[in-house]
Design a protein around this motif. Structure first.
Motif, PDB file in Angstrom:
ATOM      1  N   PHE A  12       0.811  -1.216   0.000  1.00  0.00           N
ATOM      2  CA  PHE A  12       0.000   0.000   0.000  1.00  0.00           C
ATOM      3  C   PHE A  12       0.849   1.273   0.000  1.00  0.00           C
ATOM      4  CE2 PHE A  12      -3.119   3.036   1.899  1.00  0.00           C
ATOM      5  CZ  PHE A  12      -4.012   2.999   0.853  1.00  0.00           C
ATOM      6  N   SER A  13       1.946   1.282   0.743  1.00  0.00           N
ATOM      7  CA  SER A  13       2.820   2.466   0.758  1.00  0.00           C
ATOM      8  C   SER A  13       3.350   2.773  -0.633  1.00  0.00           C
ATOM      9  CB  SER A  13       3.993   2.253   1.715  1.00  0.00           C
ATOM     10  OG  SER A  13       3.535   2.187   3.031  1.00  0.00           O
ATOM     11  N   GLU A  14       3.689   1.743  -1.373  1.00  0.00           N
ATOM     12  CA  GLU A  14       4.182   1.921  -2.744  1.00  0.00           C
ATOM     13  C   GLU A  14       3.064   2.449  -3.649  1.00  0.00           C
ATOM     14  OE1 GLU A  14       6.215  -0.763  -6.265  1.00  0.00           O
ATOM     15  OE2 GLU A  14       6.264  -1.519  -4.210  1.00  0.00           O
ATOM     16  N   VAL A  15       1.865   1.931  -3.460  1.00  0.00           N
ATOM     17  CA  VAL A  15       0.704   2.404  -4.235  1.00  0.00           C
ATOM     18  C   VAL A  15       0.495   3.896  -3.972  1.00  0.00           C
ATOM     19  CG1 VAL A  15      -1.798   2.208  -4.537  1.00  0.00           C
ATOM     20  CG2 VAL A  15      -0.415   0.142  -4.267  1.00  0.00           C
ATOM     21  N   LEU A  16       0.566   4.295  -2.698  1.00  0.00           N
ATOM     22  CA  LEU A  16       0.379   5.703  -2.341  1.00  0.00           C
ATOM     23  C   LEU A  16       1.473   6.591  -2.921  1.00  0.00           C
ATOM     24  CD1 LEU A  16      -0.811   5.575   1.364  1.00  0.00           C
ATOM     25  CD2 LEU A  16      -2.164   5.967  -0.696  1.00  0.00           C
ATOM     26  N   ARG A  17       2.713   6.152  -2.829  1.00  0.00           N
ATOM     27  CA  ARG A  17       3.824   6.945  -3.378  1.00  0.00           C
ATOM     28  C   ARG A  17       3.638   7.191  -4.878  1.00  0.00           C
ATOM     29  NH1 ARG A  17       6.957   4.329   0.364  1.00  0.00           N
ATOM     30  NH2 ARG A  17       7.434   2.590  -1.013  1.00  0.00           N
ATOM     31  N   ALA A  18       3.241   6.156  -5.590  1.00  0.00           N
ATOM     32  CA  ALA A  18       3.036   6.295  -7.034  1.00  0.00           C
ATOM     33  C   ALA A  18       1.874   7.252  -7.326  1.00  0.00           C
ATOM     34  CB  ALA A  18       2.790   4.934  -7.673  1.00  0.00           C
ATOM     35  N   ALA A  19       0.806   7.151  -6.546  1.00  0.00           N
ATOM     36  CA  ALA A  19      -0.343   8.035  -6.740  1.00  0.00           C
ATOM     37  C   ALA A  19       0.045   9.489  -6.441  1.00  0.00           C
ATOM     38  CB  ALA A  19      -1.506   7.602  -5.853  1.00  0.00           C
ATOM     39  N   GLU A  20       0.818   9.700  -5.387  1.00  0.00           N
ATOM     40  CA  GLU A  20       1.255  11.047  -5.033  1.00  0.00           C
ATOM     41  C   GLU A  20       2.127  11.670  -6.115  1.00  0.00           C
ATOM     42  OE1 GLU A  20       3.119  10.267  -1.269  1.00  0.00           O
ATOM     43  OE2 GLU A  20       1.391  11.027  -0.168  1.00  0.00           O
ATOM     44  N   SER A  21       2.840  10.843  -6.852  1.00  0.00           N
ATOM     45  CA  SER A  21       3.709  11.368  -7.907  1.00  0.00           C
ATOM     46  C   SER A  21       2.934  11.626  -9.202  1.00  0.00           C
ATOM     47  CB  SER A  21       4.875  10.414  -8.169  1.00  0.00           C
ATOM     48  OG  SER A  21       4.425   9.236  -8.790  1.00  0.00           O
ATOM     49  N   GLY A  22       1.624  11.475  -9.166  1.00  0.00           N
ATOM     50  CA  GLY A  22       0.800  11.807 -10.317  1.00  0.00           C
ATOM     51  C   GLY A  22       0.433  10.641 -11.211  1.00  0.00           C
ATOM     52  N   GLU A  23       0.721   9.428 -10.773  1.00  0.00           N
ATOM     53  CA  GLU A  23       0.381   8.244 -11.564  1.00  0.00           C
ATOM     54  C   GLU A  23      -0.817   7.532 -10.935  1.00  0.00           C
ATOM     55  OE1 GLU A  23       3.811   5.675 -12.040  1.00  0.00           O
ATOM     56  OE2 GLU A  23       5.114   7.406 -11.743  1.00  0.00           O
ATOM     57  N   PRO A  24      -1.999   7.627 -11.536  1.00  0.00           N
ATOM     58  CA  PRO A  24      -3.157   6.923 -10.987  1.00  0.00           C
ATOM     59  C   PRO A  24      -2.880   5.411 -10.888  1.00  0.00           C
ATOM     60  CG  PRO A  24      -3.830   8.423 -12.710  1.00  0.00           C
ATOM     61  CD  PRO A  24      -2.342   8.369 -12.745  1.00  0.00           C
ATOM     62  N   GLN A  25      -3.300   4.813  -9.790  1.00  0.00           N
ATOM     63  CA  GLN A  25      -3.076   3.392  -9.540  1.00  0.00           C
ATOM     64  C   GLN A  25      -4.423   2.674  -9.579  1.00  0.00           C
ATOM     65  OE1 GLN A  25       0.367   2.374  -9.043  1.00  0.00           O
ATOM     66  NE2 GLN A  25       0.334   4.441  -9.915  1.00  0.00           N
ATOM     67  N   ILE A  26      -4.565   1.740 -10.490  1.00  0.00           N
ATOM     68  CA  ILE A  26      -5.827   1.025 -10.674  1.00  0.00           C
ATOM     69  C   ILE A  26      -5.769  -0.294  -9.911  1.00  0.00           C
ATOM     70  CG2 ILE A  26      -7.354  -0.061 -12.371  1.00  0.00           C
ATOM     71  CD1 ILE A  26      -6.249   2.056 -14.377  1.00  0.00           C
ATOM     72  N   VAL A  27      -6.817  -0.556  -9.141  1.00  0.00           N
ATOM     73  CA  VAL A  27      -6.905  -1.786  -8.358  1.00  0.00           C
ATOM     74  C   VAL A  27      -7.926  -2.706  -9.019  1.00  0.00           C
ATOM     75  CG1 VAL A  27      -7.394  -2.766  -6.080  1.00  0.00           C
ATOM     76  CG2 VAL A  27      -6.337  -0.497  -6.262  1.00  0.00           C
ATOM     77  N   THR A  28      -7.543  -3.970  -9.189  1.00  0.00           N
ATOM     78  CA  THR A  28      -8.442  -4.948  -9.822  1.00  0.00           C
ATOM     79  C   THR A  28      -8.823  -6.042  -8.833  1.00  0.00           C
ATOM     80  OG1 THR A  28      -6.602  -6.299 -10.628  1.00  0.00           O
ATOM     81  CG2 THR A  28      -7.400  -4.558 -12.088  1.00  0.00           C
ATOM     82  N   LYS A  29      -9.985  -6.601  -9.055  1.00  0.00           N
ATOM     83  CA  LYS A  29     -10.478  -7.720  -8.255  1.00  0.00           C
ATOM     84  C   LYS A  29     -11.042  -8.740  -9.227  1.00  0.00           C
ATOM     85  CE  LYS A  29     -13.548  -8.638  -4.376  1.00  0.00           C
ATOM     86  NZ  LYS A  29     -14.489  -8.020  -3.432  1.00  0.00           N
ATOM     87  N   HIS A  30     -10.484  -9.927  -9.208  1.00  0.00           N
ATOM     88  CA  HIS A  30     -10.868 -10.993 -10.144  1.00  0.00           C
ATOM     89  C   HIS A  30     -10.738 -10.518 -11.596  1.00  0.00           C
ATOM     90  CE1 HIS A  30     -12.201 -13.263  -6.715  1.00  0.00           C
ATOM     91  NE2 HIS A  30     -13.074 -12.324  -6.390  1.00  0.00           N
ATOM     92  N   GLY A  31      -9.685  -9.705 -11.845  1.00  0.00           N
ATOM     93  CA  GLY A  31      -9.411  -9.248 -13.206  1.00  0.00           C
ATOM     94  C   GLY A  31     -10.209  -8.042 -13.655  1.00  0.00           C
ATOM     95  N   GLU A  32     -11.116  -7.534 -12.827  1.00  0.00           N
ATOM     96  CA  GLU A  32     -11.936  -6.381 -13.190  1.00  0.00           C
ATOM     97  C   GLU A  32     -11.483  -5.152 -12.417  1.00  0.00           C
ATOM     98  OE1 GLU A  32     -15.805  -6.419 -14.112  1.00  0.00           O
ATOM     99  OE2 GLU A  32     -15.897  -8.505 -14.726  1.00  0.00           O
TER     100      GLU A  32
END
Length: 85
Positions: A12-32
């Motif tokens: 999660f910390s890595e996801v947040l760092r990437a989002a803060e740098s302006g890169e939207p982070q997409i989360v998938t569940k069962h491929g969706e």
């Protein structure tokens, strides 16, 4: 970047760092795609929320050329206005 839910939880910390740098982070569940993690400033911009003056100053870098251009006055003389009419 795409993250599976389980991986997003673990990193999660890595996801947040990437989002803060302006890169939207997409989360998938069962491929969706089920969610996106974005920077709070981008979220507020998308929502049309106003920001404080201090937030504005922190958000947009301003260089000296922008300030100089804003401070210059037009060199032409003022126009004539007809107040009688």
């Amino acid at each position: 970047m795409h993250w599976q839910v389980q991986e997003a939880k673990q990193r999660f910390s890595e996801v947040l760092r990437a989002a803060e740098s302006g890169e939207p982070q997409i989360v998938t569940k069962h491929g969706e795609e089920v969610a996106v993690v974005i920077d709070i400033a981008e979220y507020r911009r998308l929502r049309g929320e106003s920001m404080t003056f201090m937030e504005f100053l922190r958000e947009e870098p301003v260089d000296d050329a922008d300030i100089d251009a804003a401070m210059e006055r037009a060199s032409d003389s003022p126009r004539q206005v007809d107040l009688a009419g």
